[in-house]
Design a protein around this motif. Structure first.
Motif, short mmCIF file in Angstrom:
data_model
loop_
_atom_site.label_atom_id
_atom_site.label_comp_id
_atom_site.label_asym_id
_atom_site.label_seq_id
_atom_site.Cartn_x
_atom_site.Cartn_y
_atom_site.Cartn_z
N ASP A 175 -1.98 -25.62 -21.87
CA ASP A 175 -3.09 -24.80 -22.34
C ASP A 175 -2.64 -24.01 -23.57
O ASP A 175 -1.66 -23.27 -23.53
CB ASP A 175 -3.53 -23.84 -21.23
N TRP A 191 -2.30 -16.21 -24.73
CA TRP A 191 -2.08 -15.39 -23.55
C TRP A 191 -1.35 -14.12 -23.93
O TRP A 191 -0.38 -14.14 -24.69
CB TRP A 191 -1.30 -16.18 -22.50
N LEU A 201 2.56 -13.28 -19.67
CA LEU A 201 3.00 -14.38 -18.81
C LEU A 201 3.66 -13.77 -17.58
O LEU A 201 4.50 -12.87 -17.70
CB LEU A 201 3.99 -15.29 -19.52
N THR A 243 -1.32 -15.86 -17.87
CA THR A 243 -0.92 -17.13 -17.26
C THR A 243 0.17 -16.84 -16.24
O THR A 243 1.13 -16.13 -16.53
CB THR A 243 -0.39 -18.12 -18.31
N ARG A 246 -4.94 -18.39 -15.81
CA ARG A 246 -4.47 -19.74 -15.50
C ARG A 246 -3.27 -19.58 -14.56
O ARG A 246 -2.40 -18.74 -14.78
CB ARG A 246 -4.04 -20.50 -16.75
N ARG A 283 -0.25 -21.96 -13.09
CA ARG A 283 0.38 -23.26 -13.27
C ARG A 283 1.45 -23.44 -12.18
O ARG A 283 2.53 -22.85 -12.24
CB ARG A 283 1.01 -23.36 -14.66
#
Length: 544
Positions: free
Chosen positions: A62, A66, A69, A92, A212, A214
């Motif tokens: 993606d 962001w 993180l 994220t 998001r 992951r």
């Protein structure tokens, strides 16, 4: 060996680990943990009505911009992510796992943590799933005793000076992770039942484009610079290794922390010591589970029968597995959690076998109880240097990445949620409102003081509850005698009643030249700024 639930037969089935799987799931070496042997739930396994979902790896990188993180999708990482996206910050979350925590792990949540969850909109949901703790017992059991002797029983104050009742609840970490995940990504866990009971389809939240998560993403390296932080990631999938860059990175998992170089450490607060704690999740008959107090503490009152108990160290024995003290907590749906402090040199391979864990449980709870082991974790904790909470004002440590605490005291999960919410509002002010970055430096001073105070309390409590010296055994006897005569000070000797005290910030850079002003204004009787303030005196209090 893993303990797997056979859903058709409703039994626990032992399965020998595949060596590659063992390596991928083993707890990483870290400051504070010397050894870890884990057995627990995997995707598709079931504990009560809870089924561990299986999350797939991302199929593409993606390219969004962001702002933060987060490395680790545990309760700390998900709490931080939810707090940030509710403020409008793009996040994220990266995690090497493929499902939620395999065991109950952090499962005691105090009133302050419940207040913080309520700010995230999850207070009522957590209380609906959790078991409130209103009764506490201390029992004595010696080797060969047919029954445990009840020493102290108390009813816990429902409000405990907070605006959330009860004062604490028991809820498995994997259940709290599911609540947080579903708040971030409604319907993201196909096996979740958060909204199923009402027959509703969860609405898309306002922050859907800001988050998001992951899964199955391994952090290979973290590079910090004055301009930002770059995280190098591998998945083993089609997209291969890739990099993500953001102004700020927060590490919540030990696995990610271990790849960061040059993390400075603070001096240890207390002398180095090692404790081994065995944590077992059990399933038993719901009617039998309801008869147990929500919280019980078993103290060994005699000499252990095993060869691993040092001379003079009191212990009870469960068919060769010796223990010094065991904490029992009631979990939802008839499940029970045991945390046993084990003597030094104990055989962890025996203690973590299905039969050994169940024998230990029956020796503590009584042979009349039929139990099944759902998960088992044995860890050796070492008190030592704690990593600095931040690096170059760009990288921050949160939860277990900041400091590892024994599960025996139940403080680790609460500290992690407090870390997350403390950092979230400061990041929001800096990122969105233009507050000076120096505000982020207060996170280091505040949370390091809180973790050090909690570590000190827990170590001293364990020394009294699971004594390994004659002096500590005398402290335990004196404390029990005071409690039995209705004196609250006995609880303080056993480490109780201190968890609500604030950590001291005396000498902190947060305080300036005005720190003596308050004391002078009140004739020297007021507490100094940063000093932990005692709620009340205990000499004249009695247990009701």
């Amino acid at each position: 060996m893993w303990l797997l639930r056979n859903k058709k037969e409703g039994k626990i089935t032992p399965r020998i680990q595949d060596p590659g799987e063992a390596a991928s799931r083993a707890a990483p070496a870290a400051a504070g943990i010397e050894e870890s042997v884990a057995v627990g739930g995997r995707p598709g396994d079931q504990a009560g009505s809870f089924i561990w979902p299986e999350f797939e790896a991302a199929e593409a990188v993606d390219s969004g911009a962001w702002q933060v993180l987060i490395l680790g999708a545990d309760h700390a990482g998900l709490s931080l992510a939810l707090a940030l996206v509710r403020q409008g910050i793009a996040v994220t979350v990266i995690d090497h796992r493929r499902s939620f925590c395999p065991s109950s792990r952090c499962s005691t949540w105090g009133a302050h943590s419940l207040e913080l969850l309520a700010r995230l909109g999850l207070g009522d949901a957590a209380l609906r799933e959790a078991v409130p703790c209103r009764t506490s017992q201390i029992l004595l059991r010696g080797a060969g005793d047919a029954e445990a002797l009840l020493a102290v029983e108390s009813e816990l104050d429902d409000r405990h000076g907070r605006c959330i009742a009860p004062h604490c609840v028991h809820l498995q970490q994997y259940r709290l992770e599911r609540l947080l995940y579903e708040a971030l990504i409604p319907g993201g866990s196909s096996l979740s039942s958060v909204d199923a009971g009402a027959g509703r389809v969860a609405a898309k939240p306002d922050w859907a484009d800001l988050i998001r998560i992951r899964w199955r993403s391994v952090v290979d390296d973290v590079v910090v610079s004055p301009q930002g932080v770059t995280v190098k990631i591998s998945t083993g999938g089609a997209i291969g290794p890739y990099e993500l860059t953001a102004p700020y990175v927060v590490i919540c998992s030990l696995a990610a922390k271990n790849v960061v170089r040059d993390l400075t450490a603070t001096p240890p607060l207390l002398a180095s010591t090692t404790r081994t704690v065995l944590s077992v999740d059990l399933e038993m008959d719901r009617d039998a589970a309801r008869l147990l107090a929500e919280r019980r503490l078993f103290l060994a009152s005699g000499q252990g029968g095993g060869r691993n108990v040092p001379a003079g160290e009191a212990a009870a024995s469960a068919n060769g597995v010796d223990w010094l003290a065991v904490s029992q907590r009631a979990h939802p749906e008839g499940q029970v959690r045991l945390d046993a402090v084990l003597p030094s040199g104990v055989d962890l391979s025996r203690a973590t076998r299905a039969g050994g864990a169940e024998e230990l449980a029956q020796s503590v709870l009584g042979p009349e109880h039929s139990v099944k082991a759902l998960s088992c974790v044995a860890q050796q904790f070492r008190v030592g240097p704690m990593a600095a909470a931040s690096k170059q004002g760009r990288l921050f440590l949160c939860g277990e990445a900041l400091a590892v605490l024994s599960p025996f005291g139940g403080a680790a999960g609460n500290l992690a949620v407090e870390d997350a919410l403390n950092l979230a509002w400061k990041l929001a002010l800096v990122v969105l409102q233009g507050a000076p970055p120096a505000l982020l430096e207060t996170y280091q001073a505040e949370r390091q003081a809180a973790h050090e105070a909690a570590s000190e309390r827990q170590l001293r409590a364990e020394q009294a509850l699971a004594p390994s010296t004659a002096a500590h055994r005398e402290t335990q006897k004196a404390a029990l005698g005071l409690l039995q005569s209705g004196k609250v000070i006995g609880a303080l000797l056993l480490g109780g009643g201190e968890s609500s005290r604030g950590s001291s910030l005396q000498g902190s850079p947060l305080l300036g030249a005005e720190e003596d002003a308050a004391g002078a204004a009140f004739g020297g009787q007021a507490p100094r700024p940063g000093e932990a303030f005692v709620d009340c005196t205990v000499e004249d209090l009695e247990l009701e």
